[in-house]
Design an enzyme around this catalytic site. Structure first.
Site, PDB file in Angstrom:
ATOM      1  N   HIS A 160      77.635  71.143  39.386  1.00 16.76           N
ATOM      2  CA  HIS A 160      76.463  70.276  39.216  1.00 16.76           C
ATOM      3  C   HIS A 160      76.692  69.278  38.076  1.00 16.76           C
ATOM      4  CE1 HIS A 160      72.146  69.543  38.000  1.00 16.76           C
ATOM      5  NE2 HIS A 160      72.108  69.277  39.296  1.00 16.76           N
ATOM      6  N   ASP A 178      71.109  67.938  42.989  1.00 14.70           N
ATOM      7  CA  ASP A 178      70.152  69.011  42.716  1.00 14.70           C
ATOM      8  C   ASP A 178      70.030  69.958  43.907  1.00 14.70           C
ATOM      9  OD1 ASP A 178      69.804  67.850  40.247  1.00 14.70           O
ATOM     10  OD2 ASP A 178      67.767  67.131  40.632  1.00 14.70           O
TER      11      ASP A 178
END
Length: 121
Positions: free
Chosen positions: A48, A89
């Protein structure tokens, strides 16, 4: 934004994001601390961080994006200028769900073995 991100995580995992992932391993939480990711859950956070680093549009993590749920799946808004941010996300929320079995409480607030990044994105 953080609220939307948290809602994705909550819906995918059933876990409240901050106490569960806010300071976990070497990469979960605000700005990873570096070092080798601690198992699958921390690897989700590493990926991420890398995803955020590659954003070409809407680089601010506090920008809002459009998304919806379709048959239990996150769908990022097709024409949204922040679609890339939404996709980052979405990927981590799904990764957290897929790696619930790798979560280990001993890595919460685990800073001792986290050093400068030794793994490039």
């Amino acid at each position: 934004d953080l609220w939307q991100f948290g809602q994705m995580i909550l819906k995918e995992t059933g876990k409240i994001p901050f106490p569960y992932y806010g300071a976990y391993g070497c990469y979960c939480g605000w700005g990873g601390r570096g070092g080798k990711p601690k198992a699958g859950t921390d690897r989700c956070c590493y990926v991420h961080d890398c995803c955020y680093g590659k954003l070409t549009s809407c680089p601010k993590t506090d920008d809002r994006y459009s998304y919806s749920w379709l048959d239990g799946t996150i769908v990022c808004g097709e024409d949204d200028p922040c679609k890339e941010l939404c996709e980052c996300d979405k990927k981590i929320a799904v990764c957290f769900r897929e790696n619930l079995g790798t979560y280990n409480k001993k890595y919460r607030y685990h800073l001792k073995s986290c050093k400068k990044a030794d793994k490039p994105c």
